[in-house]
Design a protein around this motif. Structure first.
Motif, PDB file in Angstrom:
ATOM      1  N   GLY A  31       1.493  -1.736   0.092  1.00 32.07           N
ATOM      2  CA  GLY A  31       0.063  -0.028   0.141  1.00 32.07           C
ATOM      3  C   GLY A  31       1.146   1.085  -0.432  1.00 32.07           C
ATOM      4  N   GLY A  32       2.040   1.208   0.455  1.00 33.24           N
ATOM      5  CA  GLY A  32       2.945   2.297   0.175  1.00 33.24           C
ATOM      6  C   GLY A  32       2.605   3.154   1.385  1.00 33.24           C
ATOM      7  N   ASN A  33       2.013   3.375   2.571  1.00 32.88           N
ATOM      8  CA  ASN A  33       1.711   4.235   3.107  1.00 32.88           C
ATOM      9  C   ASN A  33       2.206   4.157   4.787  1.00 32.88           C
ATOM     10  N   GLY A  34       3.615   4.618   5.026  1.00 32.27           N
ATOM     11  CA  GLY A  34       4.541   4.244   6.205  1.00 32.27           C
ATOM     12  C   GLY A  34       2.934   4.288   7.703  1.00 32.27           C
ATOM     13  N   LEU A  35       2.042   5.175   8.174  1.00 29.55           N
ATOM     14  CA  LEU A  35       2.340   4.717   8.808  1.00 29.55           C
ATOM     15  C   LEU A  35       0.672   4.665   9.306  1.00 29.55           C
ATOM     16  N   LEU A  36      -0.204   3.827   8.073  1.00 26.52           N
ATOM     17  CA  LEU A  36      -0.728   2.812   7.968  1.00 26.52           C
ATOM     18  C   LEU A  36      -0.262   1.523   8.434  1.00 26.52           C
ATOM     19  N   ALA A  37       1.138   1.264   7.822  1.00 25.86           N
ATOM     20  CA  ALA A  37       2.060  -0.183   7.749  1.00 25.86           C
ATOM     21  C   ALA A  37       2.561  -0.138   9.546  1.00 25.86           C
ATOM     22  N   ARG A  38       2.300   1.028  10.330  1.00 23.99           N
ATOM     23  CA  ARG A  38       3.011   1.089  11.528  1.00 23.99           C
ATOM     24  C   ARG A  38       1.753   0.483  12.397  1.00 23.99           C
ATOM     25  N   ALA A  39       0.575   1.454  12.104  1.00 25.98           N
ATOM     26  CA  ALA A  39      -0.185   1.632  12.993  1.00 25.98           C
ATOM     27  C   ALA A  39      -0.788  -0.019  12.626  1.00 25.98           C
ATOM     28  N   TRP A  40      -0.794  -0.932  11.668  1.00 25.60           N
ATOM     29  CA  TRP A  40      -1.158  -2.405  11.495  1.00 25.60           C
ATOM     30  C   TRP A  40      -0.225  -3.099  12.629  1.00 25.60           C
ATOM     31  N   GLU A  41       0.982  -2.931  12.267  1.00 28.86           N
ATOM     32  CA  GLU A  41       2.296  -3.445  12.955  1.00 28.86           C
ATOM     33  C   GLU A  41       1.875  -3.528  15.064  1.00 28.86           C
ATOM     34  N   ALA A  42       1.291  -2.392  15.213  1.00 29.96           N
ATOM     35  CA  ALA A  42       1.349  -2.080  16.082  1.00 29.96           C
ATOM     36  C   ALA A  42       0.302  -3.341  17.113  1.00 29.96           C
ATOM     37  N   LEU A  43      -0.396  -3.557  15.922  1.00 32.54           N
ATOM     38  CA  LEU A  43      -1.862  -4.845  16.705  1.00 32.54           C
ATOM     39  C   LEU A  43      -0.700  -5.857  16.870  1.00 32.54           C
ATOM     40  N   GLN A  44       0.520  -6.042  16.810  1.00 29.92           N
ATOM     41  CA  GLN A  44       0.845  -7.914  16.688  1.00 29.92           C
ATOM     42  C   GLN A  44       0.065  -8.921  16.282  1.00 29.92           C
ATOM     43  N   ILE A  45      -0.117  -8.405  14.881  1.00 29.54           N
ATOM     44  CA  ILE A  45      -1.090  -9.175  13.893  1.00 29.54           C
ATOM     45  C   ILE A  45      -0.560 -10.605  14.781  1.00 29.54           C
ATOM     46  N   GLU A  46       1.124 -10.541  14.921  1.00 24.32           N
ATOM     47  CA  GLU A  46       1.175 -12.616  14.604  1.00 24.32           C
ATOM     48  C   GLU A  46       1.175 -13.180  16.061  1.00 24.32           C
ATOM     49  N   ALA A  47       0.950 -12.627  16.863  1.00 22.90           N
ATOM     50  CA  ALA A  47       0.404 -12.794  18.108  1.00 22.90           C
ATOM     51  C   ALA A  47      -1.695 -12.923  18.547  1.00 22.90           C
ATOM     52  N   ARG A  48      -2.166 -11.611  17.873  1.00 30.90           N
ATOM     53  CA  ARG A  48      -4.016 -11.717  17.745  1.00 30.90           C
ATOM     54  C   ARG A  48      -3.656 -12.665  17.096  1.00 30.90           C
ATOM     55  N   THR A  49      -3.184 -13.323  15.272  1.00 27.38           N
ATOM     56  CA  THR A  49      -3.211 -14.316  14.897  1.00 27.38           C
ATOM     57  C   THR A  49      -3.390 -15.300  15.817  1.00 27.38           C
ATOM     58  N   ALA A  50      -2.408 -16.141  16.153  1.00 25.12           N
ATOM     59  CA  ALA A  50      -1.904 -17.036  17.134  1.00 25.12           C
ATOM     60  C   ALA A  50      -3.178 -16.974  18.496  1.00 25.12           C
ATOM     61  N   ILE A  51      -3.947 -15.777  18.834  1.00 28.31           N
ATOM     62  CA  ILE A  51      -5.195 -15.927  19.478  1.00 28.31           C
ATOM     63  C   ILE A  51      -6.470 -16.277  18.938  1.00 28.31           C
ATOM     64  N   ALA A  52      -6.316 -16.046  18.091  1.00 24.40           N
ATOM     65  CA  ALA A  52      -7.475 -16.256  17.117  1.00 24.40           C
ATOM     66  C   ALA A  52      -7.972 -17.949  16.945  1.00 24.40           C
ATOM     67  N   LEU A  53      -6.652 -18.394  16.494  1.00 21.00           N
ATOM     68  CA  LEU A  53      -6.605 -19.561  15.724  1.00 21.00           C
ATOM     69  C   LEU A  53      -7.365 -20.405  16.699  1.00 21.00           C
ATOM     70  N   MET A  54      -6.078 -20.592  17.920  1.00 22.51           N
ATOM     71  CA  MET A  54      -5.986 -21.098  19.486  1.00 22.51           C
ATOM     72  C   MET A  54      -7.571 -21.082  19.655  1.00 22.51           C
ATOM     73  N   VAL A  55      -8.275 -19.759  20.221  1.00 19.39           N
ATOM     74  CA  VAL A  55      -9.972 -19.465  20.362  1.00 19.39           C
ATOM     75  C   VAL A  55     -10.650 -19.988  19.054  1.00 19.39           C
ATOM     76  N   THR A  56     -10.798 -20.008  18.190  1.00 16.96           N
ATOM     77  CA  THR A  56     -11.720 -20.701  17.136  1.00 16.96           C
ATOM     78  C   THR A  56     -11.288 -21.895  16.528  1.00 16.96           C
ATOM     79  N   ARG A  57      -9.677 -22.399  16.846  1.00 17.63           N
ATOM     80  CA  ARG A  57      -9.932 -23.354  16.466  1.00 17.63           C
ATOM     81  C   ARG A  57     -10.549 -24.001  14.572  1.00 17.63           C
ATOM     82  N   PRO A  58      -9.954 -22.904  13.619  1.00 18.00           N
ATOM     83  CA  PRO A  58     -10.752 -23.558  12.462  1.00 18.00           C
ATOM     84  C   PRO A  58      -9.919 -24.677  11.567  1.00 18.00           C
ATOM     85  N   GLU A  59     -10.518 -24.811  10.933  1.00 13.48           N
ATOM     86  CA  GLU A  59     -10.042 -26.284   9.802  1.00 13.48           C
ATOM     87  C   GLU A  59      -8.884 -25.298   9.311  1.00 13.48           C
TER      88      GLU A  59
END
Length: 228
Positions: free
Chosen positions: A148-176
């Motif tokens: 996307g080329g927008n540095g501020l957007l990218a920093r806001a996205w990284e601040a969500l700690q994507i890997e950790a929140r993805t791990a939480i979602a996978l642990m909680v939902t246990r999707p196929e």
């Protein structure tokens, strides 16, 4: 090696991430409950490491709102709030919808890398590798955000700690896991088709579905018996 380059199969989780994910799994599973203390020296002994990676893991968990540090008393576990997962995915949906629009209008999406991430997810699904599919998913979306080329957007996205929140979602939902990989393949196909509005809507809905946690991660309401 950055998260966006290099051979993903050669990347190994950092020690702090291994500790974070180990503690994260216990919190999500209820093995560590509200008020339980997390003592750095005890955790370091358990994982056979110094206190430095433990301190970093605890810092990340605190950033996720799962623990709080107490002066002279270490850290304690907070109530597991599913609402924080929902809020994070709603914000992530907005960021990724915008990133998708910017990247597509600029013709900047790295389709080869996105396809490689999808193939990695398929391999992880076959191997029943939940942490691996989470990292491959985060890598897929990071490529889009960076394109996307927008540095501020990218920093806001990284601040969500994507890997950790993805791990939480996978642990909680246990999707196929096969379904997770297929969802990303469908998203890639929509992006390749070139219709900006359709791709943006798909990118947004892809994240909104996870905002329904702990219900079906793909937006299907559950019946009283708990099934989809």
């Amino acid at each position: 090696m950055s998260a966006a380059t290099g051979n993903p199969r050669s990347a190994r989780p950092t020690l702090s991430r291994q500790i974070r994910d180990g503690l994260l799994e216990r919190i999500v599973a209820g093995e560590l409950g509200e008020g339980d203390r997390l003592i750095e020296t005890k955790i370091a002994l358990e994982f056979g490491t110094s206190q430095a990676p433990v301190r970093e893991a605890l810092r990340q968990l605190e950033g996720l709102g799962l623990i709080e540090s107490q002066p002279r008393h270490g850290s304690r576990v907070l109530p597991f709030a599913e609402q924080t997962i929902r809020e994070a995915y709603i914000l992530r949906a907005a960021l990724e919808e915008t990133a998708t629009r910017l990247a597509m209008l600029a013709g900047a999406l790295p389709f080869d890398r996105l396809a490689e991430a999808v193939e990695e997810m398929r391999r992880c699904a076959r191997d029943d590798d939940v942490p691996g599919i989470g990292l491959a998913s985060a890598r897929f979306h990071r490529y889009v955000v960076q394109a996307g080329g927008n540095g501020l957007l990218a920093r806001a996205w990284e601040a969500l700690q994507i890997e950790a929140r993805t791990a939480i979602a996978l642990m909680v939902t246990r999707p196929e896991l096969e379904r997770v990989a297929e969802e990303h393949r469908e998203l890639l196909d929509v992006m390749r088709a070139g219709d900006v509005e359709t791709a943006c809507r798909h990118a947004r809905d892809h994240q909104w579905a996870y905002a329904d946690t702990p219900h079906d991660p793909y937006g299907m309401p559950k019946r009283q018996d708990g099934s989809a």
